[in-house]
Structures are given as C-alpha cells and as structure tokens.
Design an enzyme around this catalytic site. Structure first.
Site, PDB file in Angstrom:
ATOM      1  N   HIS A   1       0.812  -1.205   0.000  1.00 60.77           N
ATOM      2  CA  HIS A   1       0.000   0.000   0.000  1.00 60.77           C
ATOM      3  C   HIS A   1       0.853   1.265   0.000  1.00 60.77           C
ATOM      4  CE1 HIS A   1      -3.926  -2.022   1.516  1.00 60.77           C
ATOM      5  NE2 HIS A   1      -3.315  -2.716   0.569  1.00 60.77           N
TER       6      HIS A   1
ATOM      7  N   CYS B   1      -3.167  -0.423   7.176  1.00 58.99           N
ATOM      8  CA  CYS B   1      -2.354   0.797   7.065  1.00 58.99           C
ATOM      9  C   CYS B   1      -2.484   1.634   8.322  1.00 58.99           C
ATOM     10  CB  CYS B   1      -2.744   1.594   5.833  1.00 58.99           C
ATOM     11  SG  CYS B   1      -2.151   0.843   4.300  1.00 58.99           S
TER      12      CYS B   1
ATOM     13  N   CYS C   1      -6.737   1.914   5.077  1.00 62.64           N
ATOM     14  CA  CYS C   1      -7.402   0.696   5.524  1.00 62.64           C
ATOM     15  C   CYS C   1      -6.944   0.375   6.950  1.00 62.64           C
ATOM     16  CB  CYS C   1      -7.076  -0.464   4.581  1.00 62.64           C
ATOM     17  SG  CYS C   1      -5.346  -1.011   4.645  1.00 62.64           S
TER      18      CYS C   1
ATOM     19  N   GLU D   1       0.632   4.086   1.591  1.00 65.19           N
ATOM     20  CA  GLU D   1       0.993   4.631   2.899  1.00 65.19           C
ATOM     21  C   GLU D   1       2.217   3.906   3.467  1.00 65.19           C
ATOM     22  OE1 GLU D   1      -3.619   4.564   2.780  1.00 65.19           O
ATOM     23  OE2 GLU D   1      -1.961   3.403   1.970  1.00 65.19           O
TER      24      GLU D   1
END
Length: 145
Positions: A61, A92, A89, A63
């Site tokens: 991801h 994350c 999410c 992030e």
C-alpha cells in the site's frame, strides 16, 4: 494533497491507484504508491492471481511505501504529516500508528477504512482544499498541500 494524487497515477494495482506523501516541516520527504513489491511483476488485470476472492493480496500500500522510506531516512516521524489519496485501511492504520505520525490527511473515503483505529488526528481534504476534521467540522487551522 495534490502531490499524493499525482503519485497515485504511478500505482500499478488495477483495483485502486493510491498515492501517499510524508511531509516534514511542510516539505514532502517521501512518497509512495500502491503496487507490486519491488522487483515483482506488475498486475495484469483486475484479478490478482494470488487471491481466490478476486482481490489483491500482494500489493504494497502507498501509505506503507511512503512511511517505510521516511523512516529509513531517519525522519522524526512524530513531526511528520501523512497525506494519502484514500482513507487508510485497517492494516495501514496499524502501520501509521506504529510510526506515530503527527496527523493524517486523506481525500477519498474508502469502504474498508480504518480511521477509527488511528491514534492521531485525521482530516478529510475536499478537492477544493477544505479541511474537515473527524467530527465533520471545517477546520480553519489546518491547510492542505
């Protein structure tokens, strides 16, 4: 926030293109976008070959990419802000909490968002740059980048 949107265009996951920027002292110091791990082939369609549920399981991801690099740089994470195109999410959110960033800014809601898990202030930034806090109030003190 617009810088995060720009980096989202580099995303290689066909399901969602997400971009993230870590800023320190109002300067971007690290970027990330979602996609296959470094050195792995990019996805070729909407179905991830590793998932029986037709959702991607291998994408890193945005992030996490941005936070990991900022940490490697030795940035004082508690003084950094994270800008991400989509609400993070739950996974994350856990990584964001681990890095103890100062604040999180996002633009687009996400149906699996983990905002409730964040331990720091978070804000939604509208496309016109209006900053909205977790209670839905316009926050005049914050600004978007």
């Amino acid at each position: 926030m617009d810088t995060a949107e720009l980096w989202a265009k580099r995303g290689t996951c066909m399901r969602a293109c997400v971009g993230a920027v870590v800023a320190w002292d109002n300067r971007p110091i690290s970027i990330g976008y979602n996609g296959s791990p470094a050195g792995a082939p990019h996805c070729a369609g909407n179905e991830c070959p590793l998932s029986p549920h037709k959702t991607c399981l291998r994408a890193v991801h945005a992030e996490i990419n941005a936070l990991t690099f900022a940490h490697k740089l030795g940035a004082p994470m508690h003084e950094c802000d994270l800008y991400t195109t989509h609400a993070p999410c739950g996974d994350c959110a856990a990584v964001i909490n681990h890095h103890q960033v100062r604040r999180v800014f996002y633009r687009h809601p996400y149906h699996r968002a983990g905002l409730a898990y964040l331990t720091m202030p978070y804000f939604r930034v509208t496309p016109s740059g209006i900053v909205i806090d977790a209670q839905g109030r316009v926050n005049e003190q914050e600004h978007s980048h």
